[in-house]
Motif scaffolding. Sequence first.
Motif, mmCIF file in Angstrom:
data_model
loop_
_atom_site.group_PDB
_atom_site.id
_atom_site.type_symbol
_atom_site.label_atom_id
_atom_site.label_comp_id
_atom_site.label_asym_id
_atom_site.label_seq_id
_atom_site.Cartn_x
_atom_site.Cartn_y
_atom_site.Cartn_z
ATOM 1 N N ALA A 251 -8.409 0.077 1.916
ATOM 2 C CA ALA A 251 -8.068 1.396 1.377
ATOM 3 C C ALA A 251 -9.078 2.448 1.837
ATOM 4 O O ALA A 251 -8.696 3.564 2.196
ATOM 5 N N HIS B 190 -3.757 0.315 -2.943
ATOM 6 C CA HIS B 190 -3.514 -0.967 -2.268
ATOM 7 C C HIS B 190 -3.413 -2.060 -3.326
ATOM 8 O O HIS B 190 -4.123 -2.030 -4.328
ATOM 9 N N MET C 190 0.853 -1.174 0.000
ATOM 10 C CA MET C 190 0.000 0.000 0.000
ATOM 11 C C MET C 190 0.891 1.225 0.000
ATOM 12 O O MET C 190 1.963 1.232 0.595
#
Length: 165
Positions: free
Chosen positions: A75, A59, A20
């Motif tokens: 996310a 992500h 991420m």
Amino acid sequence: MKKLFCVAPIFLFLSACSSMSPIQKESESTSHFEGAVYQGKDFYTLDEEVQGERYRVFHQASTGFSGTSGIRKSATKRANDFCRKKDRNKKMLTVSEHTAAPPYILGNFPRIEIIFVCVDTELTQTTVAVTDKYERLIKIKELLDTGTLTQAEFEAEKKKILAEK
């Protein structure tokens, strides 16, 4: 000893880390899909103009075995936490969402990029109510038909949309 050599690669493959990005201003960052072999598709775009600084969160799953719904949830939570950290009365409003499209092979793992704005909680509720949920249903049905979403992902998204007030 031979068992260890057989099990170790499988364990490493299945325990790979997802990735991420830090949350960045959209104006100061580029899309993680830009220049990628698998470009993905727009999953959602808000039809109305929203005022405020736009931010980007990305992500990617660690394998092709997980769906987009899990990374979307992660996310979205990060974006909401980011907005609440700026101001307790703020909430994220998704401006656009871009997702990877199957097949999830050769590094094309499920991934998602959300562009969002931090808005007052009251504005978020009004904007969501104004957004035509049936138009969003049509969009996710098209993504199902093209193979971008699995049947399970489609059902999960459909359920979320229909549950909105």
